[in-house]
Scaffold this motif. Structure first.
Motif, PDB file in Angstrom:
ATOM      1  N   HIS A 220       5.223   1.803   5.622  1.00  0.00           N
ATOM      2  CA  HIS A 220       6.280   2.713   6.069  1.00  0.00           C
ATOM      3  C   HIS A 220       7.093   3.110   4.848  1.00  0.00           C
ATOM      4  N   GLU A 221       7.541   4.355   4.830  1.00  0.00           N
ATOM      5  CA  GLU A 221       8.281   4.834   3.672  1.00  0.00           C
ATOM      6  C   GLU A 221       9.106   6.057   4.040  1.00  0.00           C
ATOM      7  N   SER A 222      10.107   6.315   3.216  1.00  0.00           N
ATOM      8  CA  SER A 222      10.934   7.503   3.384  1.00  0.00           C
ATOM      9  C   SER A 222      10.379   8.616   2.516  1.00  0.00           C
ATOM     10  N   LYS A 223      10.228   9.795   3.108  1.00  0.00           N
ATOM     11  CA  LYS A 223       9.783  10.980   2.380  1.00  0.00           C
ATOM     12  C   LYS A 223      10.881  12.032   2.324  1.00  0.00           C
ATOM     13  N   GLY A 224      12.107  11.614   2.604  1.00  0.00           N
ATOM     14  CA  GLY A 224      13.225  12.544   2.609  1.00  0.00           C
ATOM     15  C   GLY A 224      14.286  12.087   3.587  1.00  0.00           C
ATOM     16  N   ARG A 225      15.406  12.793   3.631  1.00  0.00           N
ATOM     17  CA  ARG A 225      16.544  12.374   4.457  1.00  0.00           C
ATOM     18  C   ARG A 225      16.173  12.247   5.927  1.00  0.00           C
ATOM     19  N   ILE A 226      15.415  13.188   6.439  1.00  0.00           N
ATOM     20  CA  ILE A 226      15.006  13.113   7.846  1.00  0.00           C
ATOM     21  C   ILE A 226      13.491  13.225   7.957  1.00  0.00           C
ATOM     22  N   ASN A 227      12.792  12.585   7.038  1.00  0.00           N
ATOM     23  CA  ASN A 227      11.329  12.620   7.048  1.00  0.00           C
ATOM     24  C   ASN A 227      10.813  11.232   6.672  1.00  0.00           C
ATOM     25  N   LYS A 228      10.307  10.493   7.687  1.00  0.00           N
ATOM     26  CA  LYS A 228       9.859   9.124   7.468  1.00  0.00           C
ATOM     27  C   LYS A 228       8.383   9.002   7.835  1.00  0.00           C
ATOM     28  N   ARG A 229       7.658   8.168   7.087  1.00  0.00           N
ATOM     29  CA  ARG A 229       6.203   8.061   7.218  1.00  0.00           C
ATOM     30  C   ARG A 229       5.790   6.679   7.712  1.00  0.00           C
ATOM     31  N   LEU A 230       4.812   6.676   8.629  1.00  0.00           N
ATOM     32  CA  LEU A 230       4.141   5.456   9.051  1.00  0.00           C
ATOM     33  C   LEU A 230       2.661   5.572   8.709  1.00  0.00           C
ATOM     34  N   ARG A 231       2.107   4.508   8.150  1.00  0.00           N
ATOM     35  CA  ARG A 231       0.689   4.451   7.838  1.00  0.00           C
ATOM     36  C   ARG A 231       0.016   3.448   8.786  1.00  0.00           C
ATOM     37  N   ILE A 232      -1.158   3.825   9.289  1.00  0.00           N
ATOM     38  CA  ILE A 232      -1.867   2.939  10.212  1.00  0.00           C
ATOM     39  C   ILE A 232      -3.302   2.710   9.745  1.00  0.00           C
ATOM     40  N   ALA A 233      -3.860   1.611  10.205  1.00  0.00           N
ATOM     41  CA  ALA A 233      -5.285   1.305  10.003  1.00  0.00           C
ATOM     42  C   ALA A 233      -5.808   0.700  11.298  1.00  0.00           C
ATOM     43  N   LEU A 234      -7.085   0.932  11.576  1.00  0.00           N
ATOM     44  CA  LEU A 234      -7.690   0.470  12.815  1.00  0.00           C
ATOM     45  C   LEU A 234      -8.599  -0.722  12.586  1.00  0.00           C
ATOM     46  N   ASP A 235      -8.549  -1.665  13.517  1.00  0.00           N
ATOM     47  CA  ASP A 235      -9.547  -2.714  13.587  1.00  0.00           C
ATOM     48  C   ASP A 235     -10.653  -2.237  14.523  1.00  0.00           C
TER      49      ASP A 235
END
Length: 238
Positions: A220-235
């Motif tokens: 998870h990370e911030s890409k800006g003031r109102i832009n946040k990122r979630l990264r996923i991976a599948l089992d």
């Protein structure tokens, strides 16, 4: 115009078709089960076989309004009957990944009211950006628990086609911060995860959330003031 078989049956792995045009580096078919890419989902790869030779389809994309199957080396002749086979292992992983993103989007919209600002995927992993002001490890853990509850719920997934007028009457059908639906589109294909998420979408998906397998939020990370990122991976599903 090429008939897009994957739009109605994402599980179709093999099909027959006729070459309707030969262009530089590739061919156009009257029908295809290859997905040409879009919405963050990569295109399919695979083979075409005319009975004399097998051709490697290295990429499928749109050019001058046509779906072009790009091939290394010699090309089949115009008018040739071919059998197409997609790389199913990669396609199926992309189907699971794409559906996982819709589960993620549905949960974040339902529980936090956040629209999507971007996304991308590869087989088995993906990222999605949301219009959120805050992001934390605790939030990521909470979301992971919620999306996996939706996988376990085994929700059926339906594909429908609506007229533009019908689609515009459906609240929140377009979840992106900017409506990306071109004005030239008169029919809208939708993906409906029963009881969770209904969105306009042109990609390929599994038929039930249980096919996705466990979803791990791996970043998870911030890409800006109102832009946040979630990264996923599948089992892999059990």
């Amino acid at each position: 115009m090429t008939e897009l078989l994957a739009q109605l049956d994402a599980y179709l792995q093999e099909f027959t078709a006729t070459v309707t045009d030969v262009v530089e580096g590739g061919v156009v078919l009257d029908r295809t089960a290859f997905y040409s890419g879009g919405g963050g989902q990569p295109c399919d790869t695979g083979t075409l076989d005319d009975g004399n030779r097998r051709y490697l389809v290295k990429r499928v994309g749109r050019a001058d309004g046509q779906i072009v199957h790009q091939i290394d080396g010699p090309l089949p002749d115009s008018g040739a009957a071919v059998t197409g086979r997609i790389d199913w292992d990669t396609r199926y992983r992309l189907m699971r990944t794409h559906t996982a993103l819709h589960i993620l989007c549905g949960v974040v919209w339902r529980d936090y009211g956040a629209k999507v600002t971007g996304g991308d995927m590869r087989p088995g992993e993906a990222r999605m950006d949301f219009e959120l002001e805050q992001m934390s490890a605790e939030f990521a853990t909470e979301v992971e628990e919620k999306v996996n509850a939706e996988v376990a719920a085994a929700r059926p997934i339906h594909v429908n086609v609506l007229s533009r007028a019908q689609a515009e009457e459906v609240p929140d059908l377009i979840r992106t911060r900017i409506n990306l639906l071109p004005a030239t589109i008169h029919e809208v294909r939708t993906i409906d995860i029963s009881g969770l998420d209904l969105q306009a979408d042109g990609g390929t998906h599994v038929a039930n959330t249980s096919e996705v397998g466990a979803i791990r939020v791996v970043g998870h990370e911030s890409k800006g003031r109102i832009n946040k990122r979630l990264r996923i991976a599948l089992d892999e599903p059990a």
